[in-house]
Design an enzyme around this catalytic site. Structure first.
Site, PDB file in Angstrom:
ATOM      1  N   LYS A 247      45.360  46.899  33.569  1.00 26.36           N
ATOM      2  CA  LYS A 247      46.096  47.756  34.493  1.00 26.36           C
ATOM      3  C   LYS A 247      47.024  48.719  33.752  1.00 26.36           C
ATOM      4  O   LYS A 247      47.254  49.853  34.207  1.00 26.36           O
ATOM      5  CB  LYS A 247      46.896  46.900  35.471  1.00 26.36           C
TER       6      LYS A 247
ATOM      7  N   TYR B 253      44.476  40.862  32.678  1.00 23.43           N
ATOM      8  CA  TYR B 253      44.700  41.631  33.902  1.00 23.43           C
ATOM      9  C   TYR B 253      45.767  42.690  33.688  1.00 23.43           C
ATOM     10  O   TYR B 253      45.558  43.876  33.971  1.00 23.43           O
ATOM     11  CB  TYR B 253      45.080  40.674  35.029  1.00 23.43           C
TER      12      TYR B 253
END
Length: 258
Positions: free
Chosen positions: A176, A172
């Site tokens: 990002k 994750y």
């Protein structure tokens, strides 16, 4: 930030006449931002895959209906950000309905916080496909329409976990981080088109449906939880920018000027 843009029936008018495309708007942060933009006067395309209730609550139709019942303008558009054809169709439907696009909120995302050594390849790839390639696809599709309007704003929702290198790595945060590099570079590229390009991250944890599903059962102390309207307020401020204002930045929601 103040509480001006939380999707209540009052319309402030600061984004009146603007059209916003919000990817990942069926629940959580995206839903709150869509309502916030509508509350500030924008017509909003509520874009996501969720047309019917599934494993997690929330649909694009429910969000759009909530906006219209409060006196705003909204269009529910089915959109799978991992499919270029789906993204292009959703953007075309938005332009057909509202006449153009001035604002993009690239929020669609999936979460996987497991350590690298126990992360299945399919989870790693899904994070990259949705969180990074999905942002690329919606941005690529929307930019020509914003340019045609003489400028506007791109906002990608990221995470404060990008900078937490002392806490390890996960798919994750890596995905990002890629989004932040993409948008910081685009800010320079699109400056001459009068398009503001920024990233927006929560200052603390926003406990959304996605967090509950992908957060690994972590208990969050109350002081670490961010109120849901903070991201909506910050997104409204960034949505109102062009290249003469705030651009080329990674903003934290509760650090934005109110």
């Amino acid at each position: 930030m103040n509480g001006r843009a939380n999707g209540r029936p009052h319309v402030s008018g600061e984004l009146k006449g603007k059209v916003a495309f919000v990817a990942g708007a069926s629940r959580g942060i995206g839903r709150n931002i869509a309502r916030g933009l509508a509350g500030a006067g924008a017509a909003v395309a509520v874009a996501a895959r969720s047309e019917e209730e599934g494993r997690m609550p929330g649909t694009i139709h429910a969000v759009a209906e909530r906006i219209t019942s409060a006196g705003g303008r909204a269009l529910a558009v089915a959109c799978d950000v991992t499919s270029e054809a789906s993204v292009e169709a959703a953007v075309a439907a938005t332009v057909a309905e509202f006449g153009g696009i001035d604002i993009l909120i690239a929020n669609a995302g999936v979460m996987w916080l497991g350590p690298v050594e126990s992360t299945p390849l399919k989870r790693w790839q899904l994070c990259l496909d949705v969180n990074l390639t999905g942002v690329f696809l919606v941005t690529k599709a929307v930019v020509p329409h914003i340019r045609a309007r003489g400028g506007g704003s791109l906002v990608a929702v990221t995470t404060n976990g990008v900078g937490m290198t002392d806490r390890g790595a996960n798919a994750y945060w890596v995905s990002k981080a890629g989004v932040e590099r993409l948008y910081l570079g685009l800010a320079a590229t699109l400056k001459s088109d009068n398009i503001a390009v920024n990233c927006l991250a929560p200052s603390r944890v926003v406990v959304t449906e996605g967090w509950r599903a992908g957060g690994g059962g972590r208990e969050i102390p109350p002081e670490m939880i961010e109120p849901p309207e903070a991201m909506a307020d910050a997104a409204v401020l960034l949505a109102g920018q062009d290249a003469s204002g705030i651009t080329g930045t990674v903003q934290k929601s509760e650090s934005m000027p109110g």
